[in-house]
Design a protein around this motif. Sequence first.
Motif, PDB file in Angstrom:
ATOM      1  N   ALA A   8      12.730   4.419 -77.757  1.00 27.54           N
ATOM      2  CA  ALA A   8      13.576   4.915 -78.842  1.00 27.54           C
ATOM      3  C   ALA A   8      14.522   3.813 -79.324  1.00 27.54           C
ATOM      4  N   TYR A   9      15.032   3.986 -80.543  1.00 28.35           N
ATOM      5  CA  TYR A   9      16.156   3.168 -80.992  1.00 28.35           C
ATOM      6  C   TYR A   9      17.387   3.765 -80.306  1.00 28.35           C
ATOM      7  N   ASN A  10      17.739   3.181 -79.186  1.00 28.72           N
ATOM      8  CA  ASN A  10      18.731   3.803 -78.309  1.00 28.72           C
ATOM      9  C   ASN A  10      20.140   3.242 -78.543  1.00 28.72           C
ATOM     10  N   PHE A  11      21.003   4.067 -79.165  1.00 26.68           N
ATOM     11  CA  PHE A  11      22.388   3.669 -79.403  1.00 26.68           C
ATOM     12  C   PHE A  11      23.342   4.483 -78.537  1.00 26.68           C
ATOM     13  N   ALA A 319      18.741  10.987 -88.952  1.00 28.46           N
ATOM     14  CA  ALA A 319      18.652   9.814 -88.067  1.00 28.46           C
ATOM     15  C   ALA A 319      17.860  10.170 -86.814  1.00 28.46           C
ATOM     16  N   LYS A 320      18.118  11.359 -86.324  1.00 29.00           N
ATOM     17  CA  LYS A 320      17.410  11.810 -85.126  1.00 29.00           C
ATOM     18  C   LYS A 320      15.910  11.919 -85.410  1.00 29.00           C
ATOM     19  N   GLU A 321      15.591  12.489 -86.558  1.00 30.16           N
ATOM     20  CA  GLU A 321      14.182  12.616 -86.944  1.00 30.16           C
ATOM     21  C   GLU A 321      13.519  11.251 -87.078  1.00 30.16           C
ATOM     22  N   ALA A 322      14.309  10.274 -87.499  1.00 28.14           N
ATOM     23  CA  ALA A 322      13.748   8.925 -87.698  1.00 28.14           C
ATOM     24  C   ALA A 322      13.689   8.129 -86.388  1.00 28.14           C
ATOM     25  N   GLY A 323      14.082   8.761 -85.279  1.00 28.07           N
ATOM     26  CA  GLY A 323      13.924   8.086 -83.982  1.00 28.07           C
ATOM     27  C   GLY A 323      15.165   7.389 -83.453  1.00 28.07           C
ATOM     28  N   PHE A 324      16.326   7.627 -84.100  1.00 25.67           N
ATOM     29  CA  PHE A 324      17.575   7.024 -83.609  1.00 25.67           C
ATOM     30  C   PHE A 324      18.264   7.983 -82.642  1.00 25.67           C
ATOM     31  N   VAL A 325      18.697   7.448 -81.519  1.00 24.61           N
ATOM     32  CA  VAL A 325      19.295   8.282 -80.470  1.00 24.61           C
ATOM     33  C   VAL A 325      20.733   7.845 -80.216  1.00 24.61           C
ATOM     34  N   GLY A 326      21.616   8.835 -79.999  1.00 29.23           N
ATOM     35  CA  GLY A 326      22.976   8.524 -79.533  1.00 29.23           C
ATOM     36  C   GLY A 326      23.962   8.173 -80.622  1.00 29.23           C
ATOM     37  N   GLU A 347      16.271  -5.638 -83.494  1.00 30.19           N
ATOM     38  CA  GLU A 347      15.374  -4.834 -84.337  1.00 30.19           C
ATOM     39  C   GLU A 347      15.901  -3.407 -84.493  1.00 30.19           C
ATOM     40  N   ALA A 348      16.489  -2.866 -83.439  1.00 27.16           N
ATOM     41  CA  ALA A 348      17.030  -1.505 -83.515  1.00 27.16           C
ATOM     42  C   ALA A 348      18.216  -1.470 -84.486  1.00 27.16           C
ATOM     43  N   CYS A 349      19.035  -2.510 -84.439  1.00 24.44           N
ATOM     44  CA  CYS A 349      20.210  -2.562 -85.322  1.00 24.44           C
ATOM     45  C   CYS A 349      19.780  -2.761 -86.771  1.00 24.44           C
ATOM     46  N   GLN A 350      18.778  -3.599 -86.968  1.00 25.51           N
ATOM     47  CA  GLN A 350      18.244  -3.817 -88.314  1.00 25.51           C
ATOM     48  C   GLN A 350      17.646  -2.508 -88.851  1.00 25.51           C
ATOM     49  N   ALA A 351      16.932  -1.796 -87.990  1.00 20.49           N
ATOM     50  CA  ALA A 351      16.325  -0.531 -88.417  1.00 20.49           C
ATOM     51  C   ALA A 351      17.405   0.475 -88.804  1.00 20.49           C
TER      52      ALA A 351
END
Length: 364
Positions: A8-11, A319-326, A347-351
């Motif tokens: 996941a894009y884990n934030f 954001a959650k639907e797009a795969g961003f967490v937290g 890459e996660a930050c760019q996304a």
Amino acid sequence: MNQTNTRAYNFNPGPSALPLEVLEKAQRELINFRGTGMSIMEMSHRSSTFEEIHNGAIARLKKLFSIPDDYEVLFLQGGASLQFSMIPMNFLKAGQKAGYIMTGSWSEKAFKEAKLFGEPYQIASTKENKYRNIPALQDIQYDLDAAYVHLTSNNTIYGTGWHDFPDTGNIPLIADMSSDIMSKPIDVSKFSMIYAGAQKNLGPSGVTVVIIRKDFLETAITEIPTMLKYSTFVENNSLYNTPPTFGIYMLGEVLNWIEDKGGLSEITKLNEEKAKVIYDVIDRSNGFYTGHATPESRSLMNITFRIAEELEKQFLVEAKEAGFVGLNGHRSVGGCRASTYNAVPFEACQALSDFMVEFQNKHQ
Ligand SMILES: *Cc1c(COP(=O)(O)O)cnc(C)c1O
């Protein structure tokens, strides 16, 4: 399936992302650690195998964080939160003063515990400004008879961080660096003590790193319980009782990873680039996104922002639907927060940055 694509894009604010390389190595070594026929979790903390991991982690921390020789590095339990009590218990005598610089919820929690032992007082606070900023160094006055001064270097919940630290002269300076330790090089010699729960920048939860100067240790109160006394852990190389062995192993591997990345100077550059792609969107959004922190007090690790009421919920859902967490702000303040700790890839930050731009274009 490519494992990278399943991540996941884990934030998450903490516990938070760990380097994929470290997780993969731990996975490879899990069942049979380096030919021992068992995992780290199944072996004695007194074994030579574990001792090597333990001492290796301490040595790497000293090297990467440029910790001078007159400091001890300890691995404790109880989280950063137990340090809020241990510090005054060890260093604040009844009737004695200690100065607390209040920059957010964690400072408040630390201050509350100190009241049980001595006479802490607030030397500076930005609460009136909703903790949007760090107090200006010239506005802070120090009491020469204070046992110590305590500050929170990075305010995980409000998204602010210190960029210069105060010079407290002969008064010992103590910092809670739980959410930005090893995110950039700092001058450790300014501090008598630094502490951090591992679960944001250093590894899994369960280990608390304490870096403490030997001459400061000598001033500690001695008539306190064994397990709450720093000297117990110094005298026993943090092996007085069973330490969190797996957590210490993981911490050592995260430090290895930092070393492989080129050390703290490279990590800082990367952290700055990661934060920039997100702050830039906020700054160029014409007020669609509003940052909580004042620009000069912005954190490199926790980026806090708001969006007008009904859109904020929508943002978090999409954001959650797009795969961003937290990305939800802390339950005490709401809003949005992206935690961009060391292990969060660029890459996660760019996304996220791209997603924020798209979201604005779509809903403005
Ligand atoms: C997360 C955090 C803490 C609390 O850490 P625990 O290990 O959960 O006790 C304390 N201070 C700061 C700055 C934090 O970010």
